[in-house]
Design an enzyme around this catalytic site. Structure first.
Site, PDB file in Angstrom:
ATOM      1  CD  GLU A 199      -3.029   0.566   2.360  1.00  0.00           C
ATOM      2  OE1 GLU A 199      -4.104  -0.012   2.138  1.00  0.00           O
ATOM      3  OE2 GLU A 199      -2.662   0.889   3.504  1.00  0.00           O
ATOM      4  CG  ASN A 234       3.662   0.268  13.166  1.00  0.00           C
ATOM      5  OD1 ASN A 234       3.578   1.381  12.662  1.00  0.00           O
ATOM      6  ND2 ASN A 234       4.495  -0.664  12.722  1.00  0.00           N
ATOM      7  CD  GLU A 288      -6.494  -2.512  10.609  1.00  0.00           C
ATOM      8  OE1 GLU A 288      -6.226  -3.645  10.166  1.00  0.00           O
ATOM      9  OE2 GLU A 288      -5.903  -2.024  11.587  1.00  0.00           O
ATOM     10  CG  ASN A 290      -9.569  -2.892  14.327  1.00  0.00           C
ATOM     11  OD1 ASN A 290      -8.875  -3.880  14.072  1.00  0.00           O
ATOM     12  ND2 ASN A 290      -9.076  -1.676  14.335  1.00  0.00           N
TER      13      ASN A 290
END
Length: 439
Positions: A199, A234, A288, A290
């Site tokens: 990405e 992260n 994304e 979750n």
């Protein structure tokens, strides 16, 4: 309504769920490993069942043991919290087969968003903006070709899992070649799925996410957004709502995109749609979904005056929690700081041991599992507690956060408490001029 609920988790989130169950008059069942046998959630719950030895694979991830605990105690439902079995499709299906309710999204929801490459495709079909990226890549040669088309820098990502695991920034072909196989190995070891994709990497990006809640029948609402850009390795450190610096137009589009994606999947229960936000272009891109309760959900609860765990429980029990709550208006600003058992000066390496003193201020919300005398195990995630503050505006919330952290004390092992105090007092936080790679 359920009479008894089992919490298939440990630590902070288990304590948080038990508190809501107590308020609702529902009996709670805690589960524990040998390392957690004297932990706070075990002592708080109405009942507690041993799952197995300390390693998570032999205790909290043992589906058979969790289901056996449900049967032994008569628990009618399971709240998985976050992590462990919270996004495990087979676990959700097994519970359904046993006639035990899974307090969360449907197995189809988890399957749809569980792999990032399929989630990207659903986002594309729903008209949600996407960063340029590749399909699944089996070889480093294929990755090099895709990266050339996308343009460096790129982020190499595992399609499975989350929490920042299985991600690697690649500035050029040499760095991509150097890490390709290691990311595959990490993904295989962590998630049992070695598939990866690329990405485009946005150098100065913010991490903004939208809390959604759906009824499983096509109704989905957005409960504001959270900025989670202050991270280390992260992993999120500071989260806040509302996200600072967004125009009303961007905020409206952001919420609409998240709702559209949830509607397309007939999403049920609480979920979070995560985006990369480019402040220079004032554009956002899908990251994304979750399919669970997020660690940072308390800041949303603070400004909306709701209890998302209660919503999840009532919705799972067949109640309609959306009617009358379609247009909730947030009030004020809220910030959460995560306290970890770790050493910031040593690369944030986890620490462990017995806590000799734990003090938190009484006038704020603290979600945690520790107290004086608690033993911090090396076996699990090192998060100890979350300090949550709410105020009329962001500046006041930052001031309240700083004071709350100053009034907190944790002794016995090393933690990131002083690190958080420095962040709370920094121009970096005050300015909101942050990026996900800043820490």
């Amino acid at each position: 309504m359920f009479k008894k609920v089992l919490i298939a988790n440990r630590g902070e989130i288990a304590v948080r769920i038990i508190k809501t169950l107590q308020r609702m008059g529902i009996a709670s069942v805690a589960v524990y490993s040998d390392a957690d046998r004297l932990s706070k959630p075990v002592l708080m719950a109405n009942e507690a069942v041993r799952l197995g030895p300390a390693p998570a694979s032999e205790s909290y991830l043992d589906v058979d043991a969790v289901i056996a605990a449900c049967k032994a105690t008569g628990a009618e439902a399971v709240h998985p919290g976050y992590g462990f079995l919270s996004e495990n499709i087979d676990f959700a299906k097994r519970l359904a087969k046993e006639g035990i309710a899974f307090i969360g999204p449907t197995p189809d929801n988890i399957a749809a968003f569980g792999l990032k490459h399929t989630a990207r495709e659903l986002a594309r079909e729903s008209g949600v903006p996407l960063l340029p990226g590749s399909g699944l890549l089996e070889t480093s040669e294929a990755a090099l070709t895709a990266a050339t088309d996308i343009g460096y820098p790129v982020m190499l990502k595992s399609t499975a899992g989350g929490g920042g695991i299985g991600m690697q920034l690649c500035e050029d072909p040499e760095s991509l070649m150097a890490v390709f196989e290691s990311v595959q190995r990490t993904a295989r070891a962590s998630f049992g799925d070695a598939r990866v994709y690329l990405e485009r990497f946005v150098a100065k990006a913010r991490h903004v996410e939208v809390q959604i809640f759906g009824d499983g029948n096509g109704r989905v609402i957005a409960l504001g957004e959270r900025d989670c850009s202050l991270q280390r390795r992260n992993q999120k450190v500071i989260e806040e709502t509302p996200a600072p610096g967004l125009s009303d137009a961007v905020r409206t589009r952001l919420h609409a995109a998240a709702v559209a994606l949830g509607v397309s999947a007939h999403y049920r229960s609480a979920g979070t749609v995560e985006f990369i936000y480019d402040p220079t272009r004032e554009e956002f891109y899908f990251l994304e979904v979750n399919t669970r309760l997020q660690v940072e959900h308390p800041v949303t609860e603070a400004v909306f005056g709701i209890d998302l765990v209660e919503w999840m429980i009532r919705q799972s029990a067949g109640e309609d929690v959306l009617t009358g709550n379609e247009v909730l208006v947030p009030k004020g600003a809220a910030i959460e700081a995560r306290i970890y058992a770790e050493m910031p000066h040593a690369g944030f390496r986890p620490s462990a041991g017995r806590l000799t003193e734990v003090v938190f201020p009484e006038n704020i919300r603290v979600d945690g599992w520790i107290e004086t005398g608690s033993e911090v195990s090396p076996y699990y995630d090192p998060m100890l507690a979350k300090v949550i503050v709410k105020a009329e505006d962001r500046a006041s919330a930052i001031k309240a956060l700083g004071q709350a952290l100053e009034d907190s004390e944790i002794s016995g092992i090393e933690t990131n408490l002083d690190y958080l105090k420095a962040i709370a007092a920094s121009d970096l936080l005050a300015s909101a001029n942050v990026a996900t790679m800043a820490l």
